[in-house]
Motif scaffolding. Structure first.
Motif, PDB file in Angstrom:
ATOM      1  N   GLN A 160       0.835  -1.191   0.000  1.00 31.82           N
ATOM      2  CA  GLN A 160       0.000   0.000   0.000  1.00 31.82           C
ATOM      3  C   GLN A 160       0.869   1.239   0.000  1.00 31.82           C
ATOM      4  O   GLN A 160       1.947   1.256   0.595  1.00 31.82           O
ATOM      5  N   HIS A 161       0.397   2.259  -0.712  1.00 31.57           N
ATOM      6  CA  HIS A 161       1.106   3.534  -0.799  1.00 31.57           C
ATOM      7  C   HIS A 161       0.059   4.629  -0.882  1.00 31.57           C
ATOM      8  O   HIS A 161      -0.717   4.677  -1.844  1.00 31.57           O
ATOM      9  N   LYS A 162       0.018   5.459   0.148  1.00 31.64           N
ATOM     10  CA  LYS A 162      -0.997   6.510   0.250  1.00 31.64           C
ATOM     11  C   LYS A 162      -2.379   5.867   0.154  1.00 31.64           C
ATOM     12  O   LYS A 162      -2.685   4.971   0.919  1.00 31.64           O
ATOM     13  N   ASN A 163      -3.224   6.318  -0.774  1.00 29.68           N
ATOM     14  CA  ASN A 163      -4.578   5.757  -0.888  1.00 29.68           C
ATOM     15  C   ASN A 163      -4.683   4.656  -1.935  1.00 29.68           C
ATOM     16  O   ASN A 163      -5.782   4.288  -2.335  1.00 29.68           O
ATOM     17  N   PHE A 164      -3.548   4.145  -2.388  1.00 29.53           N
ATOM     18  CA  PHE A 164      -3.551   3.163  -3.470  1.00 29.53           C
ATOM     19  C   PHE A 164      -3.017   1.816  -2.996  1.00 29.53           C
ATOM     20  O   PHE A 164      -2.231   1.734  -2.062  1.00 29.53           O
ATOM     21  N   ASP A 165      -3.435   0.778  -3.698  1.00 24.91           N
ATOM     22  CA  ASP A 165      -2.806  -0.531  -3.581  1.00 24.91           C
ATOM     23  C   ASP A 165      -1.897  -0.645  -4.792  1.00 24.91           C
ATOM     24  O   ASP A 165      -2.327  -0.405  -5.925  1.00 24.91           O
ATOM     25  N   LEU A 166      -0.636  -0.980  -4.570  1.00 21.73           N
ATOM     26  CA  LEU A 166       0.323  -1.139  -5.660  1.00 21.73           C
ATOM     27  C   LEU A 166       0.541  -2.625  -5.893  1.00 21.73           C
ATOM     28  O   LEU A 166       0.866  -3.370  -4.966  1.00 21.73           O
ATOM     29  N   LEU A 167       0.355  -3.045  -7.142  1.00 18.80           N
ATOM     30  CA  LEU A 167       0.457  -4.458  -7.493  1.00 18.80           C
ATOM     31  C   LEU A 167       1.450  -4.660  -8.621  1.00 18.80           C
ATOM     32  O   LEU A 167       1.601  -3.796  -9.489  1.00 18.80           O
ATOM     33  N   THR A 168       2.115  -5.814  -8.609  1.00 15.41           N
ATOM     34  CA  THR A 168       2.834  -6.295  -9.786  1.00 15.41           C
ATOM     35  C   THR A 168       2.252  -7.669 -10.118  1.00 15.41           C
ATOM     36  O   THR A 168       1.663  -8.332  -9.257  1.00 15.41           O
ATOM     37  N   PHE A 169       2.422  -8.058 -11.378  1.00 19.20           N
ATOM     38  CA  PHE A 169       1.878  -9.330 -11.842  1.00 19.20           C
ATOM     39  C   PHE A 169       2.990 -10.186 -12.428  1.00 19.20           C
ATOM     40  O   PHE A 169       3.926  -9.663 -13.051  1.00 19.20           O
ATOM     41  N   GLU A 170       2.881 -11.495 -12.234  1.00 20.17           N
ATOM     42  CA  GLU A 170       3.879 -12.431 -12.753  1.00 20.17           C
ATOM     43  C   GLU A 170       4.015 -12.255 -14.263  1.00 20.17           C
ATOM     44  O   GLU A 170       3.018 -12.214 -14.985  1.00 20.17           O
ATOM     45  N   GLY A 171       5.259 -12.130 -14.735  1.00 19.78           N
ATOM     46  CA  GLY A 171       5.538 -12.031 -16.161  1.00 19.78           C
ATOM     47  C   GLY A 171       5.465 -10.619 -16.732  1.00 19.78           C
ATOM     48  O   GLY A 171       5.727 -10.421 -17.911  1.00 19.78           O
ATOM     49  N   TYR A 172       5.110  -9.638 -15.913  1.00 19.25           N
ATOM     50  CA  TYR A 172       5.013  -8.239 -16.359  1.00 19.25           C
ATOM     51  C   TYR A 172       5.998  -7.418 -15.532  1.00 19.25           C
ATOM     52  O   TYR A 172       5.678  -6.958 -14.441  1.00 19.25           O
ATOM     53  N   LEU A 173       7.211  -7.259 -16.090  1.00 22.16           N
ATOM     54  CA  LEU A 173       8.326  -6.734 -15.302  1.00 22.16           C
ATOM     55  C   LEU A 173       8.688  -5.289 -15.583  1.00 22.16           C
ATOM     56  O   LEU A 173       9.527  -4.732 -14.878  1.00 22.16           O
ATOM     57  N   THR A 174       8.094  -4.678 -16.603  1.00 23.48           N
ATOM     58  CA  THR A 174       8.475  -3.312 -16.953  1.00 23.48           C
ATOM     59  C   THR A 174       7.233  -2.431 -17.100  1.00 23.48           C
ATOM     60  O   THR A 174       6.125  -2.924 -17.310  1.00 23.48           O
ATOM     61  N   ILE A 175       7.467  -1.139 -17.056  1.00 22.62           N
ATOM     62  CA  ILE A 175       6.383  -0.174 -17.219  1.00 22.62           C
ATOM     63  C   ILE A 175       5.717  -0.322 -18.594  1.00 22.62           C
ATOM     64  O   ILE A 175       4.500  -0.215 -18.714  1.00 22.62           O
ATOM     65  N   GLU A 176       6.514  -0.616 -19.601  1.00 22.15           N
ATOM     66  CA  GLU A 176       5.974  -0.768 -20.964  1.00 22.15           C
ATOM     67  C   GLU A 176       4.983  -1.925 -21.048  1.00 22.15           C
ATOM     68  O   GLU A 176       4.005  -1.866 -21.797  1.00 22.15           O
ATOM     69  N   MET A 177       5.229  -2.971 -20.274  1.00 24.39           N
ATOM     70  CA  MET A 177       4.361  -4.150 -20.316  1.00 24.39           C
ATOM     71  C   MET A 177       3.006  -3.922 -19.642  1.00 24.39           C
ATOM     72  O   MET A 177       2.043  -4.608 -19.958  1.00 24.39           O
ATOM     73  N   VAL A 178       2.929  -2.952 -18.719  1.00 23.43           N
ATOM     74  CA  VAL A 178       1.682  -2.749 -17.975  1.00 23.43           C
ATOM     75  C   VAL A 178       0.956  -1.450 -18.341  1.00 23.43           C
ATOM     76  O   VAL A 178      -0.148  -1.213 -17.855  1.00 23.43           O
ATOM     77  N   GLN A 179       1.534  -0.642 -19.208  1.00 22.64           N
ATOM     78  CA  GLN A 179       0.887   0.621 -19.565  1.00 22.64           C
ATOM     79  C   GLN A 179      -0.506   0.405 -20.155  1.00 22.64           C
ATOM     80  O   GLN A 179      -1.421   1.185 -19.903  1.00 22.64           O
ATOM     81  N   GLU A 180      -0.679  -0.646 -20.919  1.00 22.74           N
ATOM     82  CA  GLU A 180      -1.978  -0.909 -21.543  1.00 22.74           C
ATOM     83  C   GLU A 180      -3.031  -1.362 -20.527  1.00 22.74           C
ATOM     84  O   GLU A 180      -4.212  -1.440 -20.849  1.00 22.74           O
ATOM     85  N   PHE A 181      -2.629  -1.637 -19.285  1.00 19.19           N
ATOM     86  CA  PHE A 181      -3.575  -2.053 -18.245  1.00 19.19           C
ATOM     87  C   PHE A 181      -4.333  -0.857 -17.660  1.00 19.19           C
ATOM     88  O   PHE A 181      -5.345  -1.030 -16.989  1.00 19.19           O
ATOM     89  N   ARG A 182      -3.826   0.358 -17.920  1.00 21.25           N
ATOM     90  CA  ARG A 182      -4.421   1.559 -17.337  1.00 21.25           C
ATOM     91  C   ARG A 182      -5.908   1.659 -17.698  1.00 21.25           C
ATOM     92  O   ARG A 182      -6.300   1.374 -18.822  1.00 21.25           O
ATOM     93  N   ASP A 183      -6.712   2.026 -16.727  1.00 18.28           N
ATOM     94  CA  ASP A 183      -8.164   2.143 -16.818  1.00 18.28           C
ATOM     95  C   ASP A 183      -8.872   0.798 -16.894  1.00 18.28           C
ATOM     96  O   ASP A 183     -10.092   0.749 -17.071  1.00 18.28           O
ATOM     97  N   GLY A 184      -8.130  -0.274 -16.732  1.00 20.26           N
ATOM     98  CA  GLY A 184      -8.739  -1.605 -16.693  1.00 20.26           C
ATOM     99  C   GLY A 184      -9.342  -1.888 -15.327  1.00 20.26           C
ATOM    100  O   GLY A 184      -8.928  -1.321 -14.314  1.00 20.26           O
ATOM    101  N   ILE A 185     -10.330  -2.760 -15.305  1.00 24.56           N
ATOM    102  CA  ILE A 185     -11.009  -3.138 -14.070  1.00 24.56           C
ATOM    103  C   ILE A 185     -10.579  -4.551 -13.683  1.00 24.56           C
ATOM    104  O   ILE A 185     -10.665  -5.479 -14.497  1.00 24.56           O
ATOM    105  N   LEU A 186     -10.121  -4.702 -12.446  1.00 21.09           N
ATOM    106  CA  LEU A 186      -9.749  -6.016 -11.922  1.00 21.09           C
ATOM    107  C   LEU A 186     -10.975  -6.638 -11.282  1.00 21.09           C
ATOM    108  O   LEU A 186     -11.673  -5.998 -10.491  1.00 21.09           O
ATOM    109  N   LYS A 187     -11.227  -7.900 -11.639  1.00 28.15           N
ATOM    110  CA  LYS A 187     -12.416  -8.585 -11.137  1.00 28.15           C
ATOM    111  C   LYS A 187     -12.078  -9.997 -10.694  1.00 28.15           C
ATOM    112  O   LYS A 187     -11.067 -10.561 -11.112  1.00 28.15           O
ATOM    113  N   VAL A 188     -12.949 -10.542  -9.863  1.00 33.18           N
ATOM    114  CA  VAL A 188     -12.887 -11.958  -9.492  1.00 33.18           C
ATOM    115  C   VAL A 188     -14.223 -12.583  -9.865  1.00 33.18           C
ATOM    116  O   VAL A 188     -15.253 -11.905  -9.903  1.00 33.18           O
TER     117      VAL A 188
END
Length: 170
Positions: free
Chosen positions: A57-85
């Motif tokens: 946790q950092h300030k009001n956010f939860d900070l996550l990393t995902f297996e196999g996504y190691l750089t900013i370039e790999m996760v930029q397309e995730f922006r505005d995505g919704i995480l669901k279960v």
């Protein structure tokens, strides 16, 4: 199959594949646990299953990393995505605990049977949750989820009964 929101990715954080999530789950420690699977929903794309590699946790956010996504370039397309279960990932709760989706949409009544409104939002304050109850006319009411106020919850009937304490609805 029903899907339930647990958070929205609002930005990247740093250069090592970390993303900022505004959480909408009542159980972040469970949902964002290392090894847990989350499905990422983005406009026009099929869901992408991601495995949590780290959480902090950092300030009001939860900070996550995902297996196999190691750089900013790999996760930029995730922006505005919704995480669901999915519904099969929900665990059983104790008697007086409820998921947000079970409470949202419930009609709230006073002990006298008078309808007060519908639960339209849940605010997490730290001490206790506060429900936004919106009547058909007029301003929203803010109802604390505490034993002195909330007397009965029937999620199957989508009905909640509260004790309207003095000043609660003013």
């Amino acid at each position: 199959m029903n899907w339930y929101n647990v958070g929205k990715i609002v930005n990247t954080h740093g250069i090592r594949g970390e993303v900022r999530v505004i959480s909408s789950t009542d159980f972040p420690e469970e949902r964002y646990a290392v090894g847990n699977k989350l499905s990422l929903f983005r406009d026009g794309k099929s869901p992408l299953v991601l495995t949590v590699a780290s959480h902090r946790q950092h300030k009001n956010f939860d900070l996550l990393t995902f297996e196999g996504y190691l750089t900013i370039e790999m996760v930029q397309e995730f922006r505005d995505g919704i995480l669901k279960v999915s519904e099969n990932q929900l665990s059983d709760l104790e008697g007086d605990e409820y998921y947000f989706h079970e409470i949202l949409g419930c009609t709230v009544f006073g002990l006298d049977g008078q309808e007060i409104g519908v639960v339209t939002d849940i605010l997490q304050t730290g001490a206790n949750d506060v429900w936004t109850v919106t009547p058909t006319k007029g301003k929203a009411h803010y109802i604390p989820y505490i034993e002195d106020v909330v007397k009965e919850i029937d999620v199957d009937e989508k009905k909640i009964v509260i004790d309207v304490l003095d000043g609660l609805l003013s």
